[in-house]
Each structure stands twice: as C-alpha cells, then as structure tokens.
Design a protein around this motif. Sequence first.
Motif, mmCIF file in Angstrom:
data_model
loop_
_atom_site.group_PDB
_atom_site.id
_atom_site.type_symbol
_atom_site.label_atom_id
_atom_site.label_comp_id
_atom_site.label_asym_id
_atom_site.label_seq_id
_atom_site.Cartn_x
_atom_site.Cartn_y
_atom_site.Cartn_z
ATOM 1 N N GLU A 212 0.831 -1.200 0.000
ATOM 2 C CA GLU A 212 0.000 0.000 0.000
ATOM 3 C C GLU A 212 0.869 1.255 0.000
ATOM 4 O O GLU A 212 0.378 2.345 -0.266
ATOM 5 N N GLU A 213 2.142 1.082 0.298
ATOM 6 C CA GLU A 213 3.082 2.201 0.355
ATOM 7 C C GLU A 213 4.010 2.171 -0.857
ATOM 8 O O GLU A 213 4.363 1.096 -1.335
ATOM 9 N N PRO A 214 4.450 3.325 -1.320
ATOM 10 C CA PRO A 214 5.420 3.347 -2.428
ATOM 11 C C PRO A 214 6.841 3.151 -1.913
ATOM 12 O O PRO A 214 7.084 3.173 -0.711
ATOM 13 N N LEU A 215 7.764 2.958 -2.854
ATOM 14 C CA LEU A 215 9.184 2.937 -2.486
ATOM 15 C C LEU A 215 9.507 4.253 -1.797
ATOM 16 O O LEU A 215 9.094 5.318 -2.257
ATOM 17 N N GLU A 216 10.234 4.180 -0.697
ATOM 18 C CA GLU A 216 10.591 5.413 0.001
ATOM 19 C C GLU A 216 11.943 5.252 0.673
ATOM 20 O O GLU A 216 12.390 4.142 0.934
ATOM 21 N N ASP A 217 12.570 6.392 0.943
ATOM 22 C CA ASP A 217 13.821 6.362 1.683
ATOM 23 C C ASP A 217 13.549 5.740 3.032
ATOM 24 O O ASP A 217 12.528 6.029 3.666
#
Length: 168
Positions: A97-102
């Motif tokens: 549900e979350e995008p790629l992120e730092d």
Amino acid sequence: MIRRAARILAVPAVALLLVSCSGTDVGGSRASDERWPQWDETADAAEVSEFMKVAVPEGATEAKGAVQVNPREDVYLLSFVTSEENAEDIAKDLRSEEPLEDRKVDLAPQGERFGHLGLPEPETVEGARWVGVCPPCVGDKRRSKMQWIEVYVQTLKADRARVYLQAF
C-alpha cells in the motif's frame, strides 16, 4: 510409598535428561550443536526467483541468489542490476500500500546476509529506497508461502539500479 513414587518418576526424568544432552533431537536426525544459520550452497538466482515469484528482467546483470537456512524459516535473497523503471515495477508488483521510500533506520543490518553474495547490506546503502509487504495480508496468492518480502532499490548511474530482494 512416597519414596517409591519418587524413584518411578526419577527414571523417566533421567532418561529425558540424557536424551536432551546427547547431541541429537528426540528423533535423532539433527545434531543439536549445529550452528545456525547455514547457507544452502546449491541455491542460485533461478531458484530464489522462482520462490519469490519475481522474474529477473531480461537484460539484467549481476543476478545473484542465495538461501539462508534457519531452524524456523529460511531467508531467500536475490539481487540484480536492471533499469530504474524495471526496479520500480518490481517494487509495485509486491502490492504494498506504500510506495518505495527512503528508509531512515538507525538499526544495524539483520546480520550479514547480502554479504554472502559479495554485496553490501542494503540497509547500509545510502539513498536506497525500500518497501516491504506481507503477501498473505494483501491477498497476493502468488506468494502465499511467504510471510514477508521486501525490496531495496539502489540507484546507480545511467538509468541503472541494483535491486535487493529478501523474503521469508
């Protein structure tokens, strides 16, 4: 009468103690002094890719895979270099549900796993983006044998990225 009962109970207790100290489990199949984790030296990128249900993109380079064997659950590792677009598509395919992120984590890596493949641990790679997911939790039936899968994407240069995948 109490002494006799104590003796009767002592015999199985001593036998259990001897078996537990003998270096084998009750079935005698695995030595209790084996060190964990161990590496499956026959595992390769193709086997890991099949388990993860992640296709290594055509034209990818430096494909490496390994399986870390543990008493409770094995850890599958896969890494390769591909285009930035392919790397992002792989992350999207995990159905998080979350995008790629730092990922700003102050924790040390979970042991030396990718080091077994001659790579730095992805948690230590500056600028690597991360996403993880529980496949059964998001209804991903392709990956129903996994409890967790995560990907790190490290941007290299000239539209290339290193993908690190880990599943258990």
